[in-house]
Write a protein that holds these residues in place. Structure first.
Motif, PDB file in Angstrom:
ATOM      1  N   TRP A  17      -2.937 -46.501  -1.510  1.00  0.00           N
ATOM      2  CA  TRP A  17      -3.139 -45.059  -1.400  1.00  0.00           C
ATOM      3  C   TRP A  17      -2.982 -44.750   0.068  1.00  0.00           C
ATOM      4  O   TRP A  17      -3.860 -45.041   0.878  1.00  0.00           O
ATOM      5  CB  TRP A  17      -4.516 -44.685  -1.906  1.00  0.00           C
ATOM      6  N   ILE A  20      -2.585 -39.530   5.249  1.00  0.00           N
ATOM      7  CA  ILE A  20      -1.682 -38.547   5.826  1.00  0.00           C
ATOM      8  C   ILE A  20      -1.356 -39.023   7.240  1.00  0.00           C
ATOM      9  O   ILE A  20      -2.004 -39.927   7.760  1.00  0.00           O
ATOM     10  CB  ILE A  20      -2.276 -37.119   5.808  1.00  0.00           C
ATOM     11  N   ALA A  25      -7.342 -38.242   6.623  1.00  0.00           N
ATOM     12  CA  ALA A  25      -7.677 -38.286   5.197  1.00  0.00           C
ATOM     13  C   ALA A  25      -6.614 -39.094   4.461  1.00  0.00           C
ATOM     14  O   ALA A  25      -5.526 -39.337   4.989  1.00  0.00           O
ATOM     15  CB  ALA A  25      -7.726 -36.867   4.622  1.00  0.00           C
ATOM     16  N   ALA A  27      -3.847 -39.276   1.492  1.00  0.00           N
ATOM     17  CA  ALA A  27      -2.940 -38.281   0.918  1.00  0.00           C
ATOM     18  C   ALA A  27      -3.452 -37.863  -0.456  1.00  0.00           C
ATOM     19  O   ALA A  27      -4.241 -38.577  -1.088  1.00  0.00           O
ATOM     20  CB  ALA A  27      -1.537 -38.849   0.812  1.00  0.00           C
ATOM     21  N   GLY A  28      -2.984 -36.743  -0.920  1.00  0.00           N
ATOM     22  CA  GLY A  28      -3.346 -36.282  -2.257  1.00  0.00           C
ATOM     23  C   GLY A  28      -2.732 -37.183  -3.309  1.00  0.00           C
ATOM     24  O   GLY A  28      -2.286 -38.301  -3.017  1.00  0.00           O
ATOM     25  N   PRO A  29      -2.671 -36.717  -4.554  1.00  0.00           N
ATOM     26  CA  PRO A  29      -2.158 -37.548  -5.647  1.00  0.00           C
ATOM     27  C   PRO A  29      -0.768 -38.128  -5.394  1.00  0.00           C
ATOM     28  O   PRO A  29      -0.468 -39.218  -5.845  1.00  0.00           O
ATOM     29  CB  PRO A  29      -2.146 -36.590  -6.842  1.00  0.00           C
ATOM     30  N   VAL A  30       0.080 -37.434  -4.631  1.00  0.00           N
ATOM     31  CA  VAL A  30       1.435 -37.935  -4.364  1.00  0.00           C
ATOM     32  C   VAL A  30       1.409 -39.252  -3.593  1.00  0.00           C
ATOM     33  O   VAL A  30       2.326 -40.058  -3.695  1.00  0.00           O
ATOM     34  CB  VAL A  30       2.284 -36.874  -3.621  1.00  0.00           C
ATOM     35  N   ARG A  32      -0.814 -41.769  -3.910  1.00  0.00           N
ATOM     36  CA  ARG A  32      -1.499 -42.867  -4.600  1.00  0.00           C
ATOM     37  C   ARG A  32      -0.500 -43.808  -5.247  1.00  0.00           C
ATOM     38  O   ARG A  32       0.534 -43.387  -5.741  1.00  0.00           O
ATOM     39  CB  ARG A  32      -2.409 -42.337  -5.706  1.00  0.00           C
ATOM     40  N   GLY A 114       6.060 -40.813  -1.923  1.00  0.00           N
ATOM     41  CA  GLY A 114       5.378 -40.783  -3.217  1.00  0.00           C
ATOM     42  C   GLY A 114       5.791 -41.972  -4.056  1.00  0.00           C
ATOM     43  O   GLY A 114       6.606 -42.796  -3.639  1.00  0.00           O
TER      44      GLY A 114
END
Length: 135
Positions: A17, A20, A25, A27-30, A32, A114
């Motif tokens: 995962w 950024i 933090a 990254a968001g779902p993209v 993972r 991604g």
């Protein structure tokens, strides 16, 4: 002397995962379960280095540089900097990235933006000192 090498995130070193670019933090779902490959290197002189990874075929890659130990399950720990498009999709890297001389070691992690983004790539690291990729 500069160094260059090739690699591939398929199969690479697994999935992670990714953070950024700033490392503030994950990254968001993209970000993972994205494939990655890590390469360790050192430099003989402290200074500003250019680090690039060009994706073969132009897949959307992302680069991260870590100082010292890299652990995929602690993606924000020891992160120096991340970069996505450098200057465009299919290349990532850093211009004039300040690096410390040996005994400091660095890990370049090449990954995808991604999950579907993976493949072969070519790395170049150049600056004021000799660059040695560690096996």
């Amino acid at each position: 002397l500069p160094a260059s090498w090739t690699g591939s995130t398929i199969p690479g070193d697994g999935v992670w995962w990714r953070p950024i670019a700033s490392g503030s933090a994950l990254a968001g779902p993209v970000g993972r379960d994205v494939r990655y490959q890590a390469s360790t290197f050192a430099v003989s002189s402290s200074g500003a280095y250019n680090v690039t990874a060009v994706a073969t075929g132009g897949w959307d890659n992302y680069c991260f540089v870590y100082k010292g130990e890299f652990k995929s399950d602690a993606a924000r720990t020891n992160l120096v900097k991340g970069n996505d498009d450098f200057p465009d999709v299919g290349a990532c890297g850093f211009a004039k990235l300040p690096l410390d001389a040996w005994p400091a070691t660095y890990t370049l992690v090449v990954t995808g933006y991604g999950r579907p983004n993976a493949g072969a790539y070519a790395v170049s690291v150049a600056g004021p000192g000799d660059v040695a990729k560690k096996e």
